[in-house]
Enzyme design. Structure first.
Site, mmCIF file in Angstrom:
data_model
loop_
_atom_site.group_PDB
_atom_site.id
_atom_site.type_symbol
_atom_site.label_atom_id
_atom_site.label_comp_id
_atom_site.label_asym_id
_atom_site.label_seq_id
_atom_site.Cartn_x
_atom_site.Cartn_y
_atom_site.Cartn_z
ATOM 1 N N LEU A 166 80.283 58.106 55.531
ATOM 2 C CA LEU A 166 81.679 57.695 55.298
ATOM 3 C C LEU A 166 81.715 56.259 54.771
ATOM 4 O O LEU A 166 82.289 55.369 55.375
ATOM 5 C CB LEU A 166 82.514 57.836 56.573
ATOM 6 C CG LEU A 166 84.021 57.949 56.333
ATOM 7 C CD1 LEU A 166 84.392 59.333 55.804
ATOM 8 C CD2 LEU A 166 84.809 57.673 57.613
ATOM 9 N N GLY A 167 81.069 56.058 53.624
ATOM 10 C CA GLY A 167 81.156 54.770 52.925
ATOM 11 C C GLY A 167 82.386 54.762 52.039
ATOM 12 O O GLY A 167 83.351 55.481 52.284
ATOM 13 N N ARG A 168 82.324 53.966 50.987
ATOM 14 C CA ARG A 168 83.511 53.810 50.122
ATOM 15 C C ARG A 168 83.925 55.131 49.495
ATOM 16 O O ARG A 168 85.100 55.499 49.478
ATOM 17 C CB ARG A 168 83.204 52.824 48.994
ATOM 18 C CG ARG A 168 82.765 51.453 49.427
ATOM 19 C CD ARG A 168 82.489 50.659 48.163
ATOM 20 N NE ARG A 168 81.888 49.378 48.411
ATOM 21 C CZ ARG A 168 80.574 49.152 48.400
ATOM 22 N NH1 ARG A 168 79.731 50.154 48.185
ATOM 23 N NH2 ARG A 168 80.106 47.945 48.606
ATOM 24 N N ILE A 169 82.938 55.878 48.957
ATOM 25 C CA ILE A 169 83.271 57.132 48.278
ATOM 26 C C ILE A 169 83.604 58.209 49.307
ATOM 27 O O ILE A 169 84.572 58.953 49.156
ATOM 28 C CB ILE A 169 82.112 57.559 47.351
ATOM 29 C CG1 ILE A 169 81.984 56.545 46.200
ATOM 30 C CG2 ILE A 169 82.325 58.974 46.820
ATOM 31 C CD1 ILE A 169 80.773 56.751 45.303
ATOM 32 N N SER A 195 78.194 59.107 60.235
ATOM 33 C CA SER A 195 77.752 57.843 59.642
ATOM 34 C C SER A 195 76.814 57.204 60.652
ATOM 35 O O SER A 195 76.707 57.686 61.775
ATOM 36 C CB SER A 195 78.928 56.895 59.435
ATOM 37 O OG SER A 195 79.515 57.085 58.180
ATOM 38 N N ARG A 196 76.201 56.078 60.273
ATOM 39 C CA ARG A 196 75.324 55.389 61.234
ATOM 40 C C ARG A 196 76.094 55.016 62.494
ATOM 41 O O ARG A 196 75.576 55.088 63.592
ATOM 42 C CB ARG A 196 74.740 54.127 60.601
ATOM 43 C CG ARG A 196 73.390 54.389 59.958
ATOM 44 C CD ARG A 196 72.849 53.135 59.383
ATOM 45 N NE ARG A 196 73.666 52.699 58.265
ATOM 46 C CZ ARG A 196 73.218 52.429 57.041
ATOM 47 N NH1 ARG A 196 71.951 52.514 56.781
ATOM 48 N NH2 ARG A 196 74.022 52.051 56.071
ATOM 49 N N ILE A 241 77.857 65.025 45.699
ATOM 50 C CA ILE A 241 78.158 64.146 44.555
ATOM 51 C C ILE A 241 77.319 62.860 44.668
ATOM 52 O O ILE A 241 77.613 61.880 43.989
ATOM 53 C CB ILE A 241 79.666 63.784 44.482
ATOM 54 C CG1 ILE A 241 80.246 63.405 45.845
ATOM 55 C CG2 ILE A 241 80.458 64.943 43.896
ATOM 56 C CD1 ILE A 241 79.837 62.144 46.444
ATOM 57 N N ARG A 274 73.189 62.048 45.477
ATOM 58 C CA ARG A 274 71.932 62.164 44.759
ATOM 59 C C ARG A 274 71.299 63.488 45.167
ATOM 60 O O ARG A 274 71.419 63.891 46.331
ATOM 61 C CB ARG A 274 70.963 61.022 45.154
ATOM 62 C CG ARG A 274 71.308 59.668 44.608
ATOM 63 C CD ARG A 274 71.069 59.581 43.096
ATOM 64 N NE ARG A 274 71.350 58.269 42.558
ATOM 65 C CZ ARG A 274 72.516 57.888 42.040
ATOM 66 N NH1 ARG A 274 73.538 58.722 41.998
ATOM 67 N NH2 ARG A 274 72.670 56.666 41.554
ATOM 68 N N ASP A 288 76.934 68.149 41.720
ATOM 69 C CA ASP A 288 76.960 67.283 40.535
ATOM 70 C C ASP A 288 75.617 66.587 40.352
ATOM 71 O O ASP A 288 75.398 65.945 39.329
ATOM 72 C CB ASP A 288 78.074 66.230 40.706
ATOM 73 C CG ASP A 288 78.288 65.390 39.449
ATOM 74 O OD1 ASP A 288 78.283 65.978 38.339
ATOM 75 O OD2 ASP A 288 78.461 64.161 39.561
ATOM 76 N N GLU A 306 66.832 65.581 37.504
ATOM 77 C CA GLU A 306 67.840 65.704 36.437
ATOM 78 C C GLU A 306 67.268 65.177 35.130
ATOM 79 O O GLU A 306 66.538 64.190 35.164
ATOM 80 C CB GLU A 306 69.075 64.866 36.794
ATOM 81 C CG GLU A 306 69.821 65.351 38.006
ATOM 82 C CD GLU A 306 70.890 64.345 38.456
ATOM 83 O OE1 GLU A 306 71.192 63.397 37.700
ATOM 84 O OE2 GLU A 306 71.404 64.510 39.558
ATOM 85 N N HIS A 351 75.927 65.723 36.521
ATOM 86 C CA HIS A 351 76.034 64.342 37.027
ATOM 87 C C HIS A 351 77.109 63.563 36.257
ATOM 88 O O HIS A 351 76.820 62.574 35.599
ATOM 89 C CB HIS A 351 74.682 63.622 36.944
ATOM 90 C CG HIS A 351 74.619 62.386 37.803
ATOM 91 N ND1 HIS A 351 73.464 61.887 38.326
ATOM 92 C CD2 HIS A 351 75.595 61.542 38.233
ATOM 93 C CE1 HIS A 351 73.725 60.795 39.027
ATOM 94 N NE2 HIS A 351 75.014 60.573 38.976
HETATM 95 C C1 8YV Z 1 75.474 56.729 37.091
HETATM 96 C C2 8YV Z 1 75.881 57.074 39.436
HETATM 97 O O1 8YV Z 1 75.242 55.412 37.287
HETATM 98 O O2 8YV Z 1 77.041 55.120 40.069
HETATM 99 C C3 8YV Z 1 76.135 55.898 40.317
HETATM 100 O O3 8YV Z 1 75.401 55.755 41.310
HETATM 101 O O4 8YV Z 1 75.149 57.936 39.779
HETATM 102 C C4 8YV Z 1 76.503 57.176 38.089
HETATM 103 O O5 8YV Z 1 77.702 56.515 37.987
HETATM 104 C C5 8YV Z 1 75.867 56.989 35.692
HETATM 105 O O6 8YV Z 1 75.713 58.340 35.503
HETATM 106 C C6 8YV Z 1 74.992 56.248 34.687
HETATM 107 O O7 8YV Z 1 73.663 56.577 34.855
#
Ligand code: 8YV
Length: 315
Positions: free
Chosen positions: A153-156, A175-176, A232, A234, A258, A263, A281
């Protein structure tokens, strides 16, 4: 500007390239390893890097740039950069937080809706001519009002949770440590307990070694056959082998992804599945946000070259 040598790693939009070229002596390379192929006299002059992309940038790249003082990342996630190695060499690192929160959270919700309401199949149903031939699309499952869990539960993660609350969902998170949230939100100290208690699991972790495989086989099993997983963050944050097995064998109902390992050459098993919505992505991929990310990257570069404090430092 002579003297201010900057390497831009990755593929930039014209508006970013022009802005960097007007302020700096710009050397453009497609990826991290291409830095090593620059002539030694150029490498000796370079003081900063505008970093974009996901190819690892580590010790050997830093060693090849003796005057390097800043790696300014285009993106909030900086897992491609070896920050510990940078800190050891007094190289600063910056990123572009916050400006992309809305877009990434929007995409997370879109992935859930696309998955649970079968938007891709619905579109194909219309375009293929199936509608007049076969009638109604097979029924979906209701999306609003269910239980959502956020891992990280960070910013995003917070922006995702706020959106889901508007969909009348019960909000759980891991979260931690517990965060300052509306009282009705439930904190889980353990991601398995979180997954067990929700219908939808959203992964909003930072990338890197510490979170590799954090959404483990046990977490995926706890989510169970009616669960939907959205990522969304990694690809590395999820045990991808376990996820593929669960998607193939009905271990979970579906996923919206995503991000992936390796990738853009993702595991071809994903392409065989009809219970997963796949995106390239593109979480931060709007004109407005990409312009803001480029601007923040350049603001950090300008601060560095002026000898001032960085706006959004990482180390
Ligand atoms: C990429 C992202 O930076 O902000 C991030 O962590 O994964 C994306 O915004 C963007 O695809 C450019 O590589």
């Amino acid at each position: 500007m002579a003297g201010n040598h900057l390497i831009a790693i990755g593929s930039y939009f014209e508006w970013d390239r022009e802005a960097m070229a007007s302020g700096y002596t710009l050397h453009e390379v497609p990826n991290a390893d291409a830095v090593l192929d620059l002539p030694a006299d150029v490498r000796a002059e370079v003081r900063a890097i505008a970093f974009k992309g996901h190819t690892p940038f580590g010790e050997r790249h830093m060693e090849s740039l003796p005057a390097l003082g800043l790696i300014a990342n285009y993106g909030v996630g900086f897992d491609a950069i070896d920050v510990a190695a940078a800190s050891e060499r007094n190289i600063q690192v910056s990123n572009t937080p916050d400006v992309l929160n809305d877009d990434v959270a929007d995409l997370a919700v879109a992935l859930l809706l696309a998955q649970s309401r079968k938007l891709i199949e619905g579109s194909t149903w219309v375009r293929s001519g199936d509608w007049p031939k076969k009638g109604e699309l097979p029924l979906n499952r209701k999306a609003s009002g269910r239980r959502a869990g956020i891992v990280g539960l960070g910013r995003i993660g917070r922006e995702i949770a706020d959106r889901l609350a508007a969909f009348k969902m019960e909000i759980h998170y891991h979260s931690r440590s517990p965060k300052d949230t509306p009282r009705s939100w439930t904190f889980h100290a353990d991601p398995v307990s979180l997954a067990r208690d929700v219908d939808y699991l959203f992964v909003a972790l930072v990338g890197g070694k510490e979170t590799a495989g954090y959404v483990s086989r046990q977490v995926i099993e706890a989510l169970g056959p009616d669960g939907i997983l959205i990522n969304i963050s990694r690809g590395s944050t999820i045990d991808e082998a376990a996820l593929l097995e669960a998607l193939e064998n009905g271990g979970i109902r579906g996923a919206g992804l995503d991000v992936f390992n390796n990738e853009p050459n993702i595991d071809p098993r994903f392409l065989e599945l009809d219970n997963v919505v796949l995106q390239p992505h593109q979480g931060s991929g709007t004109i407005e946000t990409r312009k803001a990310m480029g601007q923040l990257q350049r603001d950090n570069l300008a601060a560095f070259f002026a000898g001032e404090k960085l706006l959004t430092p990482v180390n």
